[in-house]
Structure formats: C-alpha cells, structure tokens
Design an enzyme around this catalytic site. Structure first.
Site, PDB file in Angstrom:
ATOM      1  N   GLY A  94       0.831  -1.206   0.000  1.00 43.78           N
ATOM      2  CA  GLY A  94       0.000   0.000   0.000  1.00 43.78           C
ATOM      3  C   GLY A  94       0.861   1.249   0.000  1.00 43.78           C
ATOM      4  O   GLY A  94       1.889   1.294   0.666  1.00 43.78           O
TER       5      GLY A  94
ATOM      6  N   ARG B 145       1.001  -4.889  -5.810  1.00 45.44           N
ATOM      7  CA  ARG B 145       1.064  -6.170  -5.103  1.00 45.44           C
ATOM      8  C   ARG B 145       1.337  -7.205  -6.201  1.00 45.44           C
ATOM      9  O   ARG B 145       0.704  -7.167  -7.243  1.00 45.44           O
ATOM     10  CB  ARG B 145      -0.249  -6.434  -4.375  1.00 45.44           C
ATOM     11  CG  ARG B 145      -0.577  -5.267  -3.421  1.00 45.44           C
ATOM     12  CD  ARG B 145      -1.665  -5.621  -2.428  1.00 45.44           C
ATOM     13  NE  ARG B 145      -2.221  -4.434  -1.807  1.00 45.44           N
ATOM     14  CZ  ARG B 145      -1.796  -3.902  -0.660  1.00 45.44           C
ATOM     15  NH1 ARG B 145      -0.817  -4.475   0.010  1.00 45.44           N
ATOM     16  NH2 ARG B 145      -2.361  -2.830  -0.170  1.00 45.44           N
TER      17      ARG B 145
ATOM     18  N   ASP C 238       4.803  -4.973   6.136  1.00 48.25           N
ATOM     19  CA  ASP C 238       5.341  -6.273   6.554  1.00 48.25           C
ATOM     20  C   ASP C 238       5.270  -7.332   5.451  1.00 48.25           C
ATOM     21  O   ASP C 238       6.131  -8.205   5.374  1.00 48.25           O
ATOM     22  CB  ASP C 238       4.704  -6.761   7.865  1.00 48.25           C
ATOM     23  CG  ASP C 238       3.205  -6.804   7.786  1.00 48.25           C
ATOM     24  OD1 ASP C 238       2.632  -6.381   6.763  1.00 48.25           O
ATOM     25  OD2 ASP C 238       2.591  -7.293   8.760  1.00 48.25           O
TER      26      ASP C 238
ATOM     27  N   THR D 184       3.930   2.540   5.726  1.00 45.73           N
ATOM     28  CA  THR D 184       2.518   2.156   5.749  1.00 45.73           C
ATOM     29  C   THR D 184       1.789   3.082   6.711  1.00 45.73           C
ATOM     30  O   THR D 184       2.359   3.433   7.754  1.00 45.73           O
ATOM     31  CB  THR D 184       2.318   0.677   6.185  1.00 45.73           C
ATOM     32  OG1 THR D 184       0.942   0.473   6.520  1.00 45.73           O
ATOM     33  CG2 THR D 184       3.136   0.298   7.389  1.00 45.73           C
TER      34      THR D 184
ATOM     35  N   ASP E   3      -0.624   2.451   8.562  1.00 39.38           N
ATOM     36  CA  ASP E   3      -1.228   1.751   9.709  1.00 39.38           C
ATOM     37  C   ASP E   3      -0.366   1.734  10.971  1.00 39.38           C
ATOM     38  O   ASP E   3      -0.849   1.416  12.048  1.00 39.38           O
ATOM     39  CB  ASP E   3      -1.561   0.301   9.330  1.00 39.38           C
ATOM     40  CG  ASP E   3      -2.677   0.238   8.303  1.00 39.38           C
ATOM     41  OD1 ASP E   3      -3.424   1.225   8.207  1.00 39.38           O
ATOM     42  OD2 ASP E   3      -2.783  -0.784   7.606  1.00 39.38           O
TER      43      ASP E   3
ATOM     44  N   ASP F 200       1.709  -0.428  11.950  1.00 32.43           N
ATOM     45  CA  ASP F 200       1.630  -1.743  12.596  1.00 32.43           C
ATOM     46  C   ASP F 200       2.904  -2.564  12.414  1.00 32.43           C
ATOM     47  O   ASP F 200       2.853  -3.781  12.266  1.00 32.43           O
ATOM     48  CB  ASP F 200       0.409  -2.517  12.046  1.00 32.43           C
ATOM     49  CG  ASP F 200       0.453  -2.660  10.538  1.00 32.43           C
ATOM     50  OD1 ASP F 200       1.292  -2.007   9.896  1.00 32.43           O
ATOM     51  OD2 ASP F 200      -0.358  -3.436   9.998  1.00 32.43           O
TER      52      ASP F 200
ATOM     53  N   ARG G  86      -7.182  -2.185   9.698  1.00 30.27           N
ATOM     54  CA  ARG G  86      -7.855  -3.496   9.761  1.00 30.27           C
ATOM     55  C   ARG G  86      -7.400  -4.292  10.966  1.00 30.27           C
ATOM     56  O   ARG G  86      -8.193  -4.970  11.605  1.00 30.27           O
ATOM     57  CB  ARG G  86      -7.560  -4.291   8.490  1.00 30.27           C
ATOM     58  CG  ARG G  86      -8.549  -3.993   7.427  1.00 30.27           C
ATOM     59  CD  ARG G  86      -8.683  -5.054   6.373  1.00 30.27           C
ATOM     60  NE  ARG G  86      -9.361  -4.433   5.264  1.00 30.27           N
ATOM     61  CZ  ARG G  86      -8.739  -3.854   4.241  1.00 30.27           C
ATOM     62  NH1 ARG G  86      -7.433  -3.893   4.152  1.00 30.27           N
ATOM     63  NH2 ARG G  86      -9.417  -3.264   3.293  1.00 30.27           N
TER      64      ARG G  86
HETATM   65  P1  ATP Z   1       0.549  -2.798   3.484  1.00 26.55           P
HETATM   66  O1  ATP Z   1       0.916  -2.889   4.951  1.00 26.55           O
HETATM   67  O2  ATP Z   1       0.279  -1.398   3.084  1.00 26.55           O
HETATM   68  O3  ATP Z   1      -0.509  -3.760   3.067  1.00 26.55           O
HETATM   69  P2  ATP Z   1       2.544  -4.627   2.573  1.00 26.55           P
HETATM   70  O4  ATP Z   1       3.954  -4.446   2.209  1.00 26.55           O
HETATM   71  O5  ATP Z   1       2.254  -5.405   3.836  1.00 26.55           O
HETATM   72  O6  ATP Z   1       1.870  -3.187   2.646  1.00 26.55           O
HETATM   73  P3  ATP Z   1       1.473  -6.786   0.930  1.00 26.55           P
HETATM   74  O7  ATP Z   1       0.486  -6.719  -0.173  1.00 26.55           O
HETATM   75  O8  ATP Z   1       1.136  -7.616   2.092  1.00 26.55           O
HETATM   76  O9  ATP Z   1       1.750  -5.263   1.343  1.00 26.55           O
HETATM   77  O10 ATP Z   1       2.870  -7.309   0.325  1.00 26.55           O
HETATM   78  C1  ATP Z   1       3.452  -6.661  -0.802  1.00 26.55           C
HETATM   79  C2  ATP Z   1       4.030  -7.674  -1.746  1.00 26.55           C
HETATM   80  O11 ATP Z   1       5.077  -8.408  -1.086  1.00 26.55           O
HETATM   81  C3  ATP Z   1       3.062  -8.755  -2.214  1.00 26.55           C
HETATM   82  O12 ATP Z   1       2.233  -8.309  -3.262  1.00 26.55           O
HETATM   83  C4  ATP Z   1       4.038  -9.845  -2.677  1.00 26.55           C
HETATM   84  O13 ATP Z   1       4.521  -9.550  -3.960  1.00 26.55           O
HETATM   85  C5  ATP Z   1       5.181  -9.706  -1.677  1.00 26.55           C
HETATM   86  N1  ATP Z   1       5.053 -10.756  -0.640  1.00 26.55           N
HETATM   87  C6  ATP Z   1       4.316 -10.723   0.480  1.00 26.55           C
HETATM   88  N2  ATP Z   1       4.401 -11.884   1.157  1.00 26.55           N
HETATM   89  C7  ATP Z   1       5.234 -12.698   0.439  1.00 26.55           C
HETATM   90  C8  ATP Z   1       5.734 -14.019   0.576  1.00 26.55           C
HETATM   91  N3  ATP Z   1       5.395 -14.797   1.621  1.00 26.55           N
HETATM   92  N4  ATP Z   1       6.557 -14.493  -0.377  1.00 26.55           N
HETATM   93  C9  ATP Z   1       6.922 -13.738  -1.427  1.00 26.55           C
HETATM   94  N5  ATP Z   1       6.468 -12.485  -1.633  1.00 26.55           N
HETATM   95  C10 ATP Z   1       5.639 -11.950  -0.720  1.00 26.55           C
END
Ligand code: ATP
Length: 327
Positions: free
Chosen positions: A14, A75, A106, A129, A131, A133, A175
């Site tokens: 995000g 993503r 994360d 992010t 959030d 978190d 969330r």
């Molecule tokens: P936000 O907190 O705003 O949601 P985020 O970094 O947690 O941000 P995610 O959509 O959870 O966002 O993860 C971003 C990208 O990281 C995913 O679209 C994927 O490409 C990669 N990713 C997440 N988990 C894994 C995993 N277990 N293995 C490989 N790639 C991953």
C-alpha cells in the site's frame, strides 16, 4: 564481502505519504557516496519485469512534498512463486544491482526475507505504511500524515454534527491496528473510540452514549477502526445504536482512501530523510536483512524477521485519556 556499487530502490504494498521523500533520500545518499542508484517501478512486479529507471540526485527534485510514490506501487502474486523470484534475481544480476532498499509494509518485508533466503541478496527495509503496525519503530512512514488527515476530516464532520445535533460514526483505516483510530480519536476529541485491540462491547458504547446525552451533550463523534471487534461494520453499528437510542439521529462517514493521500507532514519528511540515509549506509557497511526505524527519536535497526513477527502494542494510557476526556 562484495563491494556495493549500485543500489536499487522500490516501493511496495500500500502506498503511504512520505514514500517519495524516502526515495529522494536513498537516491541522494547514493549520490553522496558516489554509488549508482536505480528505481524499480511497481514493486516486486517491476523487478520481475525489469521495469527500471536510473535515478540521480536531480531526478528526485521537487518530490519531497508529494504524496503517493513516483515509482508506483503494486502487489505482485508472481513474486510469491519461485519462478517469479528467479526472474527478479536474474534481472538484478543483469542490471549489475548489488543491493535493494524496499520501502513498504510487513508483506513486502516478508517477500524480501524469502528472496534473501534463496539468493543471499542484500536487502534493507524502510517501514512505509499508514497503519503504523510494524514492530521496531514508533512511527512508520505515512502514519503521521494519515493521522493529521483523519483529524482534519473529523473536525469538519464535527461542525456538521454539532449544527444538527447528530451522532456521527467515523470509520478510519486500520484493519488490524487501532493506531490511527486511537490517536486521531483523542486528537479530534471523539466521544468513543473502537479499535481492534480492545473489544469493549457494544453495550458499553450504548451506556456511554446514554450517559453523554443525560449530561447534556447534543452531538457526538464515535471513531471506529475498520477492524474493530464488535462484530458489526460501521453501518450495522450505526443502525444498532439508532434502534436502541432513538433519541439520536445517527450518520456514518467512511474516510477511506483519502487517508493515504496528500502531501506528507514535516514529521514524515524528516523521518523519510533519516531512514533513507541509514538504509544506504547500512548496505555500504555490508549489512542486510535489517529494517531501519525510529525509537525514542533515534534511528534504530531491527532484524527484518523480527520486524515482521513482532507486534506493536497500543498505548493503554491513551485509552485511559480518551475515557477521561469523554466525561
Ligand atoms: P501494506 O501494509 O500497506 O498492506 P505490505 O507491504 O504489507 O503493505 P502486501 O500486499 O502484504 O503489502 O505485500 C506486498 C508484496 O510483497 C506482495 O504483493 C508480494 O509480492 C510480496 N510478498 C508478500 N508476502 C510474500 C511471501 N510470503 N513471499 C513472497 N512475496 C511476498
């Protein structure tokens, strides 16, 4: 240890205000140390598709004040596959990239850890992010800006609430974490705050609103985090309260994506600048698998896996302050 000559930077997951300021900081720190820097468009998906943009100090002018991310974010399901990560690694090698700075949440850090396990590729994470978190930092990039945006919006809702003697339920993002709801709620003077970390029960909410009415309050704001634990969404909550407290005229406002946008606050710009410098310096010192963060206003480091698995607790004192303020 292989000398780091070229560093890639990307934004993933995000988007959050302050990501551009962090990109700028990474690029300018690379320039300061006479290292090459390259931007990766659309997070991991851009890595897989070799969607790169060489960046120098002048290319990041006038972005410190901009919301969103000039590198775009995405993503990527492909990166969750071995094949996708292999392609990403091939592209990094082909482009002579020695290390990667990931600005994200994360999930993005989890992707980085998986990639590092497979390819032993130097990675540093910058928490971005709204959030807040992520363990290992008191503030993530974008959180402070999102709080200010939420408070400003709630202030405006208060004007209309008090003009019509209405009770407003305002849903804010979060969330799994109630940081935005709790802090924006206290900052905007909300009557009640519902967060995922605490289930105070809907009856307590009714009691509190009844009490407020009997004390002469004619309008009220209840701030609700997306992931609150009452088991009802904000519209169902509003209906329930209206059924049980017919003296209230209830309205709902969902702030939604506006909380992600806008020019970053000064706090987020300074934080982004500090974390970007530290991220590049750590890579140049041969470090990897680390998240940079802020604790007690000092730039700190946390093992990426720990940052992913750890849990940021809500400040209970703020809950108490909120209770006292709604007297
Ligand atoms: P936000 O907190 O705003 O949601 P985020 O970094 O947690 O941000 P995610 O959509 O959870 O966002 O993860 C971003 C990208 O990281 C995913 O679209 C994927 O490409 C990669 N990713 C997440 N988990 C894994 C995993 N277990 N293995 C490989 N790639 C991953």
């Amino acid at each position: 240890m292989k000398e780091i000559k070229k560093i890639a930077v990307m934004t993933s997951g995000g988007d959050a205000p302050g990501m551009n300021a962090a990109i700028r900081s990474v690029v300018r720190t690379c320039a300061f140390y006479e290292k090459e820097c390259i931007g990766v468009y659309r997070g991991y998906q851009g890595l897989i598709e070799a969607d790169f943009l060489p960046l120098d100090a002048r290319k990041v002018k006038n972005i410190i004040n901009k919301g969103g991310t000039i590198l775009k974010s995405a993503r990527s399901n492909d990166f969750r596959t071995e094949e996708g990560r292999k392609k990403a690694h091939q592209n990094l090698v082909k482009e002579n990239i020695d290390a990667l700075v990931i600005i994200g949440g994360d999930g993005s850090f989890t992707g980085g850890v998986v990639f590092n396990e497979e390819y032993n590729f130097p990675i540093i994470g910058i928490p971005g992010t709204i959030d807040n978190d992520i363990y290992g930092t008191s503030h993530t990039l974008g959180y402070d800006t999102a709080l200010n945006t939420a408070v400003e919006a709630i202030d405006k809702i208060r004007d209309t609430a008090s003009s019509h003697n209405r009770l407003f339920f305002v849903e804010v993002m979060g969330r799994d974490a109630g940081f935005i709801a709790l802090n924006a709620g206290v900052g905007a003077g909300a009557e009640e705050i519902l967060i995922p970390e605490e289930n105070l029960g809907i009856d307590r909410l009714l009691e509190s609103l009844k009490r407020s009415r009997s004390k002469g309050k004619s309008s009220s704001i209840v701030v609700v985090a997306e992931g609150d634990r009452t088991g009802r969404n904000v519209f169902e909550l509003a209906d329930y309260v209206e059924e049980n407290l017919p003296e209230y005229e209830v309205r709902v406002s969902v702030l939604g994506h506006m909380q992600r946008g806008g020019s970053p606050s000064c706090f987020d710009r300074v934080l982004a600048s500090r974390l970007g410098v530290k991220a590049v310096e750590l890579l140049l010192e041969g470090e990897s698998d680390i998240m940079v963060g802020l604790i007690n206003n000092e730039v700190t480091t946390t093992n990426l896996e720990k940052a992913i698995k750890g849990h940021n607790s809500i400040n209970k004192e703020l809950l108490r302050v909120s209770d006292i303020m709604s007297t």
